[in-house]
Motif scaffolding. Structure first.
Motif, PDB file in Angstrom:
ATOM      1  N   GLU A 124      47.913 -12.995 -22.033  1.00  0.00           N
ATOM      2  CA  GLU A 124      46.476 -12.974 -22.354  1.00  0.00           C
ATOM      3  C   GLU A 124      45.723 -12.517 -21.107  1.00  0.00           C
ATOM      4  O   GLU A 124      45.847 -13.125 -20.042  1.00  0.00           O
TER       5      GLU A 124
ATOM      6  N   ASP B  98      42.032 -11.357 -19.370  1.00  0.00           N
ATOM      7  CA  ASP B  98      40.566 -11.365 -19.422  1.00  0.00           C
ATOM      8  C   ASP B  98      40.059 -10.873 -18.068  1.00  0.00           C
ATOM      9  O   ASP B  98      39.860 -11.667 -17.149  1.00  0.00           O
TER      10      ASP B  98
ATOM     11  N   ARG C  76      46.737 -15.000 -18.208  1.00  0.00           N
ATOM     12  CA  ARG C  76      47.328 -16.279 -18.614  1.00  0.00           C
ATOM     13  C   ARG C  76      48.730 -16.015 -19.137  1.00  0.00           C
ATOM     14  O   ARG C  76      48.908 -15.286 -20.112  1.00  0.00           O
TER      15      ARG C  76
ATOM     16  N   THR D 105      52.515 -17.524 -20.464  1.00  0.00           N
ATOM     17  CA  THR D 105      53.220 -18.626 -21.118  1.00  0.00           C
ATOM     18  C   THR D 105      54.697 -18.342 -20.948  1.00  0.00           C
ATOM     19  O   THR D 105      55.142 -17.201 -21.098  1.00  0.00           O
TER      20      THR D 105
ATOM     21  N   ASP E  32      52.142 -23.066 -19.349  1.00  0.00           N
ATOM     22  CA  ASP E  32      51.139 -22.021 -19.152  1.00  0.00           C
ATOM     23  C   ASP E  32      50.805 -21.940 -17.674  1.00  0.00           C
ATOM     24  O   ASP E  32      50.812 -22.950 -16.963  1.00  0.00           O
TER      25      ASP E  32
ATOM     26  N   GLU F 294      48.000 -19.698 -15.060  1.00  0.00           N
ATOM     27  CA  GLU F 294      46.901 -18.738 -14.962  1.00  0.00           C
ATOM     28  C   GLU F 294      46.906 -18.097 -13.581  1.00  0.00           C
ATOM     29  O   GLU F 294      47.048 -18.780 -12.566  1.00  0.00           O
TER      30      GLU F 294
END
Length: 135
Positions: free
Chosen positions: A53, A55, A60, A62, A104, A106
């Protein structure tokens, strides 16, 4: 009276080497135990789930890791054409099941990902490149 004092000093001196030897033995044992515990930990790259993910400059990730995980870190290598993210998981050798746990993580990049390719650094390791998460 002066000779009595001298005898007491001799008896106390006899305990000194024994106490010192015991202290050295306990200290050596503690150092050895620490070394064994530290050496029992392994840190290995782990593939992450695609797609990540994204942004802007925040990614992010996983990944499936061990239930005996002690920690994880992500190495980041950025250049103009691509960003390589490598998850490293530290696991202590304990009795754990083979069931993976989802974690997870980040990561903040120096610049937004933009059009750069996002690469899983664990999949660049030959032994891991054949895993389904790397295909």
């Amino acid at each position: 009276m002066g000779s009595m004092s001298g005898r007491g000093d001799c008896r106390d001196a006899g305990r000194g080497p024994w106490v010192t030897g015991a202290f050295v033995a306990v200290l050596a044992g503690a150092v050895l135990l620490t070394w064994v515990v530290v050496r029992a930990a392994t840190t290995e790259p782990v593939p992450w789930v695609k797609p990540a993910e994204v942004d802007g400059a925040v990614v992010r990730l996983t990944y499936m890791g061990s239930e005996c995980r002690d920690g994880a870190s992500v190495d980041v290598e950025e250049d103009a054409g691509r960003v390589v993210l490598t998850v490293h998981e530290t696991v202590y050798s304990r009795s754990c099941s083979d069931v993976g746990v989802t974690y997870d993580h980040e990561v903040r990049l120096d610049e937004p990902l933009g059009e750069r390719e996002l690469v899983d650094g664990a999949c660049l390791v030959e032994e891991l490149s054949r895993r389904s998460a790397c295909r």
